[in-house]
Design a protein around this motif. Structure first.
Motif, PDB file in Angstrom:
ATOM      1  N   UNK A   1      86.769  54.437 -13.524  1.00 16.34           N
ATOM      2  CA  UNK A   1      85.518  55.223 -14.241  1.00 16.34           C
ATOM      3  C   UNK A   1      84.793  54.658 -15.470  1.00 16.34           C
ATOM      4  N   UNK A   2      83.800  54.770 -16.016  1.00 12.79           N
ATOM      5  CA  UNK A   2      83.474  54.387 -17.426  1.00 12.79           C
ATOM      6  C   UNK A   2      83.713  55.270 -18.434  1.00 12.79           C
ATOM      7  N   UNK A   3      83.654  54.972 -19.696  1.00 18.15           N
ATOM      8  CA  UNK A   3      84.164  55.941 -20.844  1.00 18.15           C
ATOM      9  C   UNK A   3      83.198  57.020 -20.783  1.00 18.15           C
ATOM     10  N   UNK A   4      81.739  57.039 -20.531  1.00 18.18           N
ATOM     11  CA  UNK A   4      81.083  58.073 -20.538  1.00 18.18           C
ATOM     12  C   UNK A   4      81.384  59.087 -19.416  1.00 18.18           C
ATOM     13  N   UNK A   5      81.869  58.733 -18.284  1.00 15.82           N
ATOM     14  CA  UNK A   5      81.916  59.609 -17.115  1.00 15.82           C
ATOM     15  C   UNK A   5      83.308  60.216 -17.277  1.00 15.82           C
TER      16      UNK A   5
ATOM     17  N   UNK B   1      84.601  61.004 -20.437  1.00 17.26           N
ATOM     18  CA  UNK B   1      84.232  61.782 -21.319  1.00 17.26           C
ATOM     19  C   UNK B   1      83.838  62.959 -20.993  1.00 17.26           C
ATOM     20  N   UNK B   2      82.926  62.832 -19.900  1.00 18.21           N
ATOM     21  CA  UNK B   2      82.158  64.061 -19.235  1.00 18.21           C
ATOM     22  C   UNK B   2      83.396  64.953 -18.794  1.00 18.21           C
ATOM     23  N   UNK B   3      84.446  64.405 -18.137  1.00 16.84           N
ATOM     24  CA  UNK B   3      85.407  65.177 -17.438  1.00 16.84           C
ATOM     25  C   UNK B   3      86.324  65.715 -18.391  1.00 16.84           C
ATOM     26  N   UNK B   4      86.392  65.262 -19.615  1.00 17.03           N
ATOM     27  CA  UNK B   4      87.456  65.864 -20.585  1.00 17.03           C
ATOM     28  C   UNK B   4      86.455  66.738 -21.400  1.00 17.03           C
ATOM     29  N   UNK B   5      85.323  66.886 -21.326  1.00 18.76           N
ATOM     30  CA  UNK B   5      84.583  67.874 -22.362  1.00 18.76           C
ATOM     31  C   UNK B   5      84.976  69.321 -22.407  1.00 18.76           C
ATOM     32  N   UNK B   6      84.933  69.783 -20.888  1.00 22.24           N
ATOM     33  CA  UNK B   6      85.217  71.396 -20.692  1.00 22.24           C
ATOM     34  C   UNK B   6      86.402  71.833 -21.467  1.00 22.24           C
ATOM     35  N   UNK B   7      86.517  73.152 -21.439  1.00 23.87           N
ATOM     36  CA  UNK B   7      87.793  73.589 -22.228  1.00 23.87           C
ATOM     37  C   UNK B   7      88.965  73.133 -21.334  1.00 23.87           C
TER      38      UNK B   7
END
Length: 181
Positions: A1-5, A7-13
């Motif tokens: 995975x790339x960093x932005x992807x 980060x999206x997975x880690x965004x939610x609570x």
């Protein structure tokens, strides 16, 4: 995975795994996976040198034979460029499907729609998707705002080679999977 992807997975609570979508625990590492990567041997498809998976990425970046191997695959699936540019859809600027304001890049269209049309429930055709080779110019999204936020967080141009022939690409992948160990 790339960093932005990632980060999206880690965004939610409750962060989720990018592969299986199971909940991730903060600070816990996949030690069994790390151990497996450290102890599994593989062979470079370019120079046939044996190494551990953990070393493969850095090796591939500097192995000219591996780079040639990759380029052979790319050349095998790339179509000859078409010379009639009128047949190419515009994939760089888009009109707003609600108010027909023009010349938005992808990010600009997303921001414009968020700011001015977030409450508009009218079913519209996504101009970004309609411009893609696989896009249907007649498909109306039931929830265009959600579609924009889920599908257009990044530019397809970053990840898609529009000159690659999908059938040739699949045949090449199948041939290589049978040839490679």
């Amino acid at each position: 995975f790339c960093t932005p992807c990632l980060q999206e997975c880690l965004k939610p609570k409750k962060p989720v795994c990018g592969v299986c979508r199971s909940t991730l625990s903060s600070g816990s590492r996949a030690l069994d996976l790390e151990r497996q990567i450290e102890t599994t041997e593989t062979t470079c498809n370019g120079c046939n040198k044996k190494m551990y998976l953990s070393k493969m990425r850095s090796h591939a970046a500097s192995c000219s034979k591996y780079q040639n191997y990759i380029m052979e695959g790319v050349k095998a699936v790339t179509k000859e460029p078409l010379h009639n540019t009128r047949n190419f859809p515009n994939r760089f600027t888009f009109p707003c499907p609600y108010c027909s304001e023009r010349n938005f890049d992808q990010e600009g269209l997303v921001e414009h729609c968020k700011a001015l049309h977030s409450m508009d429930a009218k079913q519209v055709v996504c101009p970004i998707c309609a411009s893609m080779p696989w896009g249907d110019p007649n498909y109306r999204s039931a929830n265009f705002m959600e579609h924009l936020q889920r599908r257009h967080r990044f530019s397809y141009d970053t990840f898609v080679d529009y000159d690659a022939d999908e059938d040739d690409m699949m045949a090449q992948v199948l041939m290589r999977s049978l040839r490679d160990k």
